[in-house]
Every structure is written in structure tokens, then in C-alpha cells.
Design a protein around this motif. Sequence first.
Motif, mmCIF file in Angstrom:
data_model
loop_
_atom_site.group_PDB
_atom_site.id
_atom_site.type_symbol
_atom_site.label_atom_id
_atom_site.label_comp_id
_atom_site.label_asym_id
_atom_site.label_seq_id
_atom_site.Cartn_x
_atom_site.Cartn_y
_atom_site.Cartn_z
ATOM 1 N N ASP A 199 -20.510 22.541 39.655
ATOM 2 C CA ASP A 199 -20.463 23.988 39.682
ATOM 3 C C ASP A 199 -20.299 23.847 41.105
ATOM 4 O OD1 ASP A 199 -20.820 25.909 37.270
ATOM 5 O OD2 ASP A 199 -22.542 24.069 36.894
ATOM 6 N N ILE A 200 -18.617 24.499 41.013
ATOM 7 C CA ILE A 200 -18.134 24.768 42.399
ATOM 8 C C ILE A 200 -18.666 26.359 42.838
ATOM 9 C CG2 ILE A 200 -15.992 26.016 43.469
ATOM 10 C CD1 ILE A 200 -14.964 23.901 41.893
ATOM 11 N N LYS B 59 -21.777 23.428 29.658
ATOM 12 C CA LYS B 59 -22.389 25.736 28.944
ATOM 13 C C LYS B 59 -23.872 25.365 29.892
ATOM 14 C CE LYS B 59 -21.309 26.439 24.537
ATOM 15 N NZ LYS B 59 -21.206 25.931 23.322
ATOM 16 N N CYS B 60 -23.765 26.221 30.744
ATOM 17 C CA CYS B 60 -24.792 25.902 32.331
ATOM 18 C C CYS B 60 -25.524 27.571 32.831
ATOM 19 C CB CYS B 60 -24.336 25.108 33.019
ATOM 20 S SG CYS B 60 -23.750 26.357 33.852
ATOM 21 N N SER B 61 -26.550 27.558 33.034
ATOM 22 C CA SER B 61 -26.946 28.669 33.671
ATOM 23 C C SER B 61 -27.376 28.673 35.610
ATOM 24 C CB SER B 61 -27.669 28.865 32.921
ATOM 25 O OG SER B 61 -29.254 27.803 33.463
ATOM 26 N N ILE B 62 -26.458 29.775 35.695
ATOM 27 C CA ILE B 62 -26.383 28.660 37.155
ATOM 28 C C ILE B 62 -27.693 29.986 38.277
ATOM 29 C CG2 ILE B 62 -25.472 30.372 39.457
ATOM 30 C CD1 ILE B 62 -23.660 28.351 37.335
ATOM 31 N N ASP B 63 -28.625 30.900 37.770
ATOM 32 C CA ASP B 63 -30.194 31.348 37.834
ATOM 33 C C ASP B 63 -29.568 31.805 36.055
ATOM 34 O OD1 ASP B 63 -28.288 34.027 37.655
ATOM 35 O OD2 ASP B 63 -27.886 34.284 39.901
ATOM 36 N N SER B 64 -31.374 33.336 36.263
ATOM 37 C CA SER B 64 -32.383 33.322 35.276
ATOM 38 C C SER B 64 -31.447 34.564 34.777
ATOM 39 C CB SER B 64 -33.337 33.762 35.621
ATOM 40 O OG SER B 64 -33.247 34.959 36.546
ATOM 41 N N LEU B 65 -30.042 34.865 35.008
ATOM 42 C CA LEU B 65 -29.495 36.282 35.011
ATOM 43 C C LEU B 65 -27.628 35.714 34.452
ATOM 44 C CD1 LEU B 65 -30.334 39.004 37.438
ATOM 45 C CD2 LEU B 65 -31.197 38.315 35.043
ATOM 46 N N VAL B 66 -27.184 34.822 35.030
ATOM 47 C CA VAL B 66 -25.698 34.322 35.093
ATOM 48 C C VAL B 66 -25.704 32.961 33.640
ATOM 49 C CG1 VAL B 66 -23.611 34.043 35.935
ATOM 50 C CG2 VAL B 66 -25.103 35.266 37.345
ATOM 51 N N LYS C 195 -28.115 24.877 35.710
ATOM 52 C CA LYS C 195 -29.124 23.846 34.569
ATOM 53 C C LYS C 195 -28.123 24.413 33.317
ATOM 54 C CE LYS C 195 -33.627 24.619 32.131
ATOM 55 N NZ LYS C 195 -35.085 25.248 31.780
ATOM 56 N N ILE C 196 -27.231 22.591 33.685
ATOM 57 C CA ILE C 196 -26.894 22.772 32.022
ATOM 58 C C ILE C 196 -27.872 22.752 30.557
ATOM 59 C CG2 ILE C 196 -25.364 20.547 31.215
ATOM 60 C CD1 ILE C 196 -24.964 19.373 34.332
ATOM 61 N N SER C 197 -27.465 23.203 29.727
ATOM 62 C CA SER C 197 -27.401 23.398 28.630
ATOM 63 C C SER C 197 -27.101 22.876 27.473
ATOM 64 C CB SER C 197 -28.173 24.703 28.418
ATOM 65 O OG SER C 197 -26.515 25.829 27.646
ATOM 66 N N GLU C 198 -25.398 22.479 27.553
ATOM 67 C CA GLU C 198 -25.290 21.161 27.467
ATOM 68 C C GLU C 198 -23.997 21.114 27.480
ATOM 69 O OE1 GLU C 198 -22.074 22.267 23.233
ATOM 70 O OE2 GLU C 198 -24.477 22.993 22.775
ATOM 71 N N GLN C 199 -23.315 19.497 27.181
ATOM 72 C CA GLN C 199 -21.925 19.084 27.813
ATOM 73 C C GLN C 199 -21.304 18.336 27.178
ATOM 74 O OE1 GLN C 199 -22.684 18.291 32.645
ATOM 75 N NE2 GLN C 199 -24.343 16.466 32.075
ATOM 76 N N LYS C 200 -19.516 18.277 27.321
ATOM 77 C CA LYS C 200 -19.245 17.434 26.559
ATOM 78 C C LYS C 200 -18.215 16.951 26.937
ATOM 79 C CE LYS C 200 -17.614 15.996 21.939
ATOM 80 N NZ LYS C 200 -16.666 16.820 20.660
ATOM 81 N N GLN D 72 -13.385 30.225 30.294
ATOM 82 C CA GLN D 72 -14.352 30.055 30.791
ATOM 83 C C GLN D 72 -14.874 31.881 30.619
ATOM 84 O OE1 GLN D 72 -15.620 28.819 34.736
ATOM 85 N NE2 GLN D 72 -17.266 31.281 34.468
ATOM 86 N N LYS D 73 -15.901 31.970 29.655
ATOM 87 C CA LYS D 73 -16.697 32.931 29.747
ATOM 88 C C LYS D 73 -17.969 33.409 30.105
ATOM 89 C CE LYS D 73 -17.900 35.948 26.198
ATOM 90 N NZ LYS D 73 -18.357 36.308 24.951
ATOM 91 N N ALA D 74 -18.177 33.968 31.117
ATOM 92 C CA ALA D 74 -19.474 34.411 31.920
ATOM 93 C C ALA D 74 -20.004 35.273 31.836
ATOM 94 C CB ALA D 74 -19.329 34.155 33.555
#
Length: 185
Positions: free
Chosen positions: A123-124, A165-172, A139-144, A66-68
Amino acid sequence: MRLFLFFTCISLVLLSCQKNQNFEKFTVNKDLPHYDTIQLLTKYPELKLYNSEIVESRTRTACIVQKAFYYEGLLKRSFLFEDYKCKAQYQKDTLNILLNNYNGYFGNGVLVKVFDNRFYIKDIDPKTLKGELKFIKSKISEQKFVLNTNIFKKNDSIYGFVDYKCSIDSLVYKNFRGYFRTKIQ
């Protein structure tokens, strides 16, 4: 006219619920157990993430990276996690696959719910107390999601691949990808 509006509203509510939970069909690939990465998992011992942890599998159950990354002003900072484990539980008609790196204090992973040839990923939340399992909105941007079968029974082995791939908020932002294998409990 009222009847038409009633059914229209009900339809919109049902569609929005499905859209919010991001239900998607998963792919079945029966050759997945023969992939090199899956084969390598059997050659390494399972991770022990904290001293008092009871390790349930003799061999590795996941090879997930996981790359965050997040933005701190104009700087982009990133984390890399490679210490994931897999557990799967079959309850009624739902297979719950937990891909997590809980270390006794916090965890950072996902729960994949699989049923009726569909899946969704939650997401946990890493900010939990010992023994808790909470989720955060993303907010999911891509999933497989790929599994070696779509028929599940307790004590069967399950093999899979996730690319999420997702965004947790506008910064993460989070990029979660890799293979896993485990026995269904």
C-alpha cells in the motif's frame, strides 16, 4: 540438539517473512485482453490528474475503483476513488506494477511486485512529498491478482485484474478492485 534448534529457528524466520509479505500465486488468463472493461479502456483518453502532468498513454490504463471507509466514533464514513492509472516496469526478474492516482500532492494506490509466478501488494502512503514513494503497513484480508501472461518482456503489453481488501489500522479499511492495461517499460 543445537543444530536442530538452529534449523528450526531459521525455518520459522523464513516462514514468517513470507507470511508478512503475503506472497501468493497469481492466476494467468490469456482471454483477459478481450474482456469488455479492458476493451472500453481503449476508447477513452488517459486521465490527467494535475496540470503539469505529462500523460504517457493516449488511452486509459486503468478502470479501478477503491472504496475506503473509516469509523469516526459510531459513524461509518466512506470515500470512493476512480481516478487510477497504471505503469509497469520490468527490472531484473521483477515486474513492478504501479496502480496509483498521484495528483501532484498525494497518491492513494498500490504497488504490485510480480516475480516467479507470485505477487505481493504494498500500500502506498498518501502522506508523501512530491516525487516520493513510501509505503504503509496493512493487514490483508483478501487478495486476487490475474495477468494475461507470466512471461514478461520490456515493450510488451500487459493486462490484469486486481481485487484487494485490507485494513490500514483498526479504523480504516480499503477495498481496491478493477482492470488495468499498460506497456511494460
